[in-house]
Design a protein around this motif. Structure first.
Motif, PDB file in Angstrom:
ATOM      1  N   LEU A   1       0.829  -1.213   0.000  1.00  0.00           N
ATOM      2  CA  LEU A   1       0.000   0.000   0.000  1.00  0.00           C
ATOM      3  C   LEU A   1       0.864   1.264   0.000  1.00  0.00           C
ATOM      4  O   LEU A   1       0.549   2.246  -0.676  1.00  0.00           O
ATOM      5  CB  LEU A   1      -0.942  -0.004   1.208  1.00  0.00           C
ATOM      6  CG  LEU A   1      -2.107  -0.979   1.132  1.00  0.00           C
ATOM      7  CD1 LEU A   1      -2.844  -1.015   2.462  1.00  0.00           C
ATOM      8  CD2 LEU A   1      -3.049  -0.622   0.013  1.00  0.00           C
ATOM      9  N   ASN A   2       1.960   1.237   0.732  1.00  0.00           N
ATOM     10  CA  ASN A   2       2.854   2.395   0.730  1.00  0.00           C
ATOM     11  C   ASN A   2       3.554   2.568  -0.618  1.00  0.00           C
ATOM     12  O   ASN A   2       3.830   3.696  -1.028  1.00  0.00           O
ATOM     13  CB  ASN A   2       3.871   2.276   1.856  1.00  0.00           C
ATOM     14  CG  ASN A   2       3.248   2.586   3.193  1.00  0.00           C
ATOM     15  OD1 ASN A   2       2.330   3.392   3.294  1.00  0.00           O
ATOM     16  ND2 ASN A   2       3.733   1.933   4.227  1.00  0.00           N
ATOM     17  N   ALA A   3       3.828   1.481  -1.307  1.00  0.00           N
ATOM     18  CA  ALA A   3       4.400   1.580  -2.654  1.00  0.00           C
ATOM     19  C   ALA A   3       3.409   2.234  -3.606  1.00  0.00           C
ATOM     20  O   ALA A   3       3.786   3.063  -4.449  1.00  0.00           O
ATOM     21  CB  ALA A   3       4.798   0.200  -3.157  1.00  0.00           C
ATOM     22  N   VAL A   4       2.141   1.875  -3.481  1.00  0.00           N
ATOM     23  CA  VAL A   4       1.107   2.508  -4.304  1.00  0.00           C
ATOM     24  C   VAL A   4       1.000   3.990  -3.969  1.00  0.00           C
ATOM     25  O   VAL A   4       0.841   4.832  -4.865  1.00  0.00           O
ATOM     26  CB  VAL A   4      -0.242   1.781  -4.117  1.00  0.00           C
ATOM     27  CG1 VAL A   4      -1.372   2.550  -4.764  1.00  0.00           C
ATOM     28  CG2 VAL A   4      -0.159   0.384  -4.678  1.00  0.00           C
ATOM     29  N   ASN A   5       1.103   4.329  -2.688  1.00  0.00           N
ATOM     30  CA  ASN A   5       1.080   5.743  -2.288  1.00  0.00           C
ATOM     31  C   ASN A   5       2.231   6.516  -2.917  1.00  0.00           C
ATOM     32  O   ASN A   5       2.044   7.640  -3.400  1.00  0.00           O
ATOM     33  CB  ASN A   5       1.140   5.872  -0.774  1.00  0.00           C
ATOM     34  CG  ASN A   5      -0.164   5.534  -0.114  1.00  0.00           C
ATOM     35  OD1 ASN A   5      -1.215   5.541  -0.743  1.00  0.00           O
ATOM     36  ND2 ASN A   5      -0.102   5.226   1.162  1.00  0.00           N
ATOM     37  N   LEU A   6       3.412   5.931  -2.909  1.00  0.00           N
ATOM     38  CA  LEU A   6       4.565   6.586  -3.526  1.00  0.00           C
ATOM     39  C   LEU A   6       4.337   6.809  -5.015  1.00  0.00           C
ATOM     40  O   LEU A   6       4.645   7.872  -5.556  1.00  0.00           O
ATOM     41  CB  LEU A   6       5.829   5.755  -3.299  1.00  0.00           C
ATOM     42  CG  LEU A   6       7.112   6.271  -3.952  1.00  0.00           C
ATOM     43  CD1 LEU A   6       7.496   7.614  -3.375  1.00  0.00           C
ATOM     44  CD2 LEU A   6       8.225   5.269  -3.793  1.00  0.00           C
ATOM     45  N   THR A   7       3.767   5.827  -5.683  1.00  0.00           N
ATOM     46  CA  THR A   7       3.487   5.957  -7.112  1.00  0.00           C
ATOM     47  C   THR A   7       2.446   7.044  -7.380  1.00  0.00           C
ATOM     48  O   THR A   7       2.598   7.843  -8.310  1.00  0.00           O
ATOM     49  CB  THR A   7       3.014   4.608  -7.673  1.00  0.00           C
ATOM     50  OG1 THR A   7       4.005   3.624  -7.385  1.00  0.00           O
ATOM     51  CG2 THR A   7       2.796   4.676  -9.165  1.00  0.00           C
ATOM     52  N   LEU A   8       1.403   7.089  -6.572  1.00  0.00           N
ATOM     53  CA  LEU A   8       0.376   8.124  -6.751  1.00  0.00           C
ATOM     54  C   LEU A   8       0.947   9.522  -6.534  1.00  0.00           C
ATOM     55  O   LEU A   8       0.648  10.451  -7.290  1.00  0.00           O
ATOM     56  CB  LEU A   8      -0.790   7.874  -5.797  1.00  0.00           C
ATOM     57  CG  LEU A   8      -1.729   6.743  -6.179  1.00  0.00           C
ATOM     58  CD1 LEU A   8      -2.716   6.485  -5.047  1.00  0.00           C
ATOM     59  CD2 LEU A   8      -2.463   7.061  -7.456  1.00  0.00           C
ATOM     60  N   ILE A   9       1.758   9.685  -5.509  1.00  0.00           N
ATOM     61  CA  ILE A   9       2.381  10.984  -5.254  1.00  0.00           C
ATOM     62  C   ILE A   9       3.335  11.357  -6.386  1.00  0.00           C
ATOM     63  O   ILE A   9       3.422  12.515  -6.799  1.00  0.00           O
ATOM     64  CB  ILE A   9       3.110  10.981  -3.892  1.00  0.00           C
ATOM     65  CG1 ILE A   9       2.107  10.885  -2.765  1.00  0.00           C
ATOM     66  CG2 ILE A   9       3.982  12.207  -3.719  1.00  0.00           C
ATOM     67  CD1 ILE A   9       1.217  12.091  -2.614  1.00  0.00           C
ATOM     68  N   THR A  10       4.042  10.366  -6.924  1.00  0.00           N
ATOM     69  CA  THR A  10       4.949  10.623  -8.041  1.00  0.00           C
ATOM     70  C   THR A  10       4.190  11.121  -9.253  1.00  0.00           C
ATOM     71  O   THR A  10       4.573  12.129  -9.875  1.00  0.00           O
ATOM     72  CB  THR A  10       5.729   9.342  -8.399  1.00  0.00           C
ATOM     73  OG1 THR A  10       6.478   8.932  -7.259  1.00  0.00           O
ATOM     74  CG2 THR A  10       6.651   9.571  -9.569  1.00  0.00           C
ATOM     75  N   PHE A  11       3.112  10.452  -9.610  1.00  0.00           N
ATOM     76  CA  PHE A  11       2.334  10.899 -10.765  1.00  0.00           C
ATOM     77  C   PHE A  11       1.679  12.243 -10.508  1.00  0.00           C
ATOM     78  O   PHE A  11       1.543  13.059 -11.411  1.00  0.00           O
ATOM     79  CB  PHE A  11       1.287   9.857 -11.151  1.00  0.00           C
ATOM     80  CG  PHE A  11       1.852   8.696 -11.900  1.00  0.00           C
ATOM     81  CD1 PHE A  11       2.643   8.885 -13.019  1.00  0.00           C
ATOM     82  CD2 PHE A  11       1.606   7.400 -11.486  1.00  0.00           C
ATOM     83  CE1 PHE A  11       3.174   7.820 -13.719  1.00  0.00           C
ATOM     84  CE2 PHE A  11       2.124   6.322 -12.175  1.00  0.00           C
ATOM     85  CZ  PHE A  11       2.909   6.531 -13.289  1.00  0.00           C
ATOM     86  N   SER A  12       1.288  12.490  -9.265  1.00  0.00           N
ATOM     87  CA  SER A  12       0.706  13.783  -8.929  1.00  0.00           C
ATOM     88  C   SER A  12       1.739  14.898  -9.056  1.00  0.00           C
ATOM     89  O   SER A  12       1.419  16.019  -9.460  1.00  0.00           O
ATOM     90  CB  SER A  12       0.151  13.745  -7.501  1.00  0.00           C
ATOM     91  OG  SER A  12      -0.343  14.993  -7.124  1.00  0.00           O
ATOM     92  N   ARG A  13       2.975  14.591  -8.728  1.00  0.00           N
ATOM     93  CA  ARG A  13       4.043  15.592  -8.770  1.00  0.00           C
ATOM     94  C   ARG A  13       4.518  15.869 -10.200  1.00  0.00           C
ATOM     95  O   ARG A  13       4.735  17.012 -10.585  1.00  0.00           O
ATOM     96  CB  ARG A  13       5.211  15.111  -7.919  1.00  0.00           C
ATOM     97  CG  ARG A  13       6.545  15.776  -8.124  1.00  0.00           C
ATOM     98  CD  ARG A  13       6.557  17.205  -7.608  1.00  0.00           C
ATOM     99  NE  ARG A  13       7.859  17.797  -7.717  1.00  0.00           N
ATOM    100  CZ  ARG A  13       8.316  18.441  -8.796  1.00  0.00           C
ATOM    101  NH1 ARG A  13       7.577  18.533  -9.870  1.00  0.00           N
ATOM    102  NH2 ARG A  13       9.518  18.976  -8.797  1.00  0.00           N
ATOM    103  N   PHE A  14       4.670  14.829 -10.997  1.00  0.00           N
ATOM    104  CA  PHE A  14       5.288  14.993 -12.302  1.00  0.00           C
ATOM    105  C   PHE A  14       4.302  15.155 -13.451  1.00  0.00           C
ATOM    106  O   PHE A  14       4.691  15.585 -14.525  1.00  0.00           O
ATOM    107  CB  PHE A  14       6.228  13.816 -12.603  1.00  0.00           C
ATOM    108  CG  PHE A  14       7.494  13.854 -11.806  1.00  0.00           C
ATOM    109  CD1 PHE A  14       8.524  14.709 -12.155  1.00  0.00           C
ATOM    110  CD2 PHE A  14       7.658  13.037 -10.702  1.00  0.00           C
ATOM    111  CE1 PHE A  14       9.701  14.748 -11.422  1.00  0.00           C
ATOM    112  CE2 PHE A  14       8.826  13.070  -9.955  1.00  0.00           C
ATOM    113  CZ  PHE A  14       9.840  13.928 -10.315  1.00  0.00           C
ATOM    114  N   ALA A  15       3.060  14.802 -13.265  1.00  0.00           N
ATOM    115  CA  ALA A  15       2.088  14.908 -14.356  1.00  0.00           C
ATOM    116  C   ALA A  15       1.571  16.332 -14.464  1.00  0.00           C
ATOM    117  O   ALA A  15       1.366  17.023 -13.466  1.00  0.00           O
ATOM    118  CB  ALA A  15       0.928  13.953 -14.125  1.00  0.00           C
ATOM    119  N   VAL A  16       1.357  16.767 -15.682  1.00  0.00           N
ATOM    120  CA  VAL A  16       0.762  18.073 -15.921  1.00  0.00           C
ATOM    121  C   VAL A  16      -0.746  17.862 -15.972  1.00  0.00           C
ATOM    122  O   VAL A  16      -1.261  17.174 -16.845  1.00  0.00           O
ATOM    123  CB  VAL A  16       1.281  18.686 -17.236  1.00  0.00           C
ATOM    124  CG1 VAL A  16       0.620  20.015 -17.496  1.00  0.00           C
ATOM    125  CG2 VAL A  16       2.789  18.814 -17.184  1.00  0.00           C
TER     126      VAL A  16
END
Length: 104
Positions: A40-55
């Motif tokens: 679940l924490n790995a999924v959280n990291l991925t979601l935050i990553t896409f939130s940070r880098f996606a326009v």
């Protein structure tokens, strides 16, 4: 050198694979729960990553999903640990291979 999206996604994938390996290899119910929490924490990291880098016009969406996942993970951990304590009191083991709750 600043880390890019591929670095964060690689770490997230490695954490997810590690959590999956822990969940599938442990016999102890607490170890299995720890593996699920790691996934679940790995999924959280991925979601935050896409939130940070996606326009995106709404970049807070990833953070919102993370808050929901953390809430569900906390509730899941509380219920699962309560169940583990109840099973241990009745069966005197939390080894998932030795549990057969349908027999009395």
């Amino acid at each position: 050198m600043t880390p890019g999206i591929e670095h964060f996604l690689t770490v997230g994938a490695l954490l997810f694979c590690l959590g999956l390996a822990i969940s599938l290899s442990k016999r102890n119910a607490i170890g299995v729960l720890m593996g699920v929490e790691l996934m679940l924490n790995a999924v959280n990291l991925t979601l935050i990553t896409f939130s940070r880098f996606a326009v995106s016009p709404n970049p807070i969406t990833g953070h919102t999903f993370v808050v929901f996942i953390l809430t569900v993970a906390a509730a899941e951990a509380a219920v699962a640990l309560a169940l583990a304590v109840a099973v241990y009191r009745n069966r005197e083991t939390i080894d998932v291979d030795r549990l057969n709750l349908l027999r009395s």
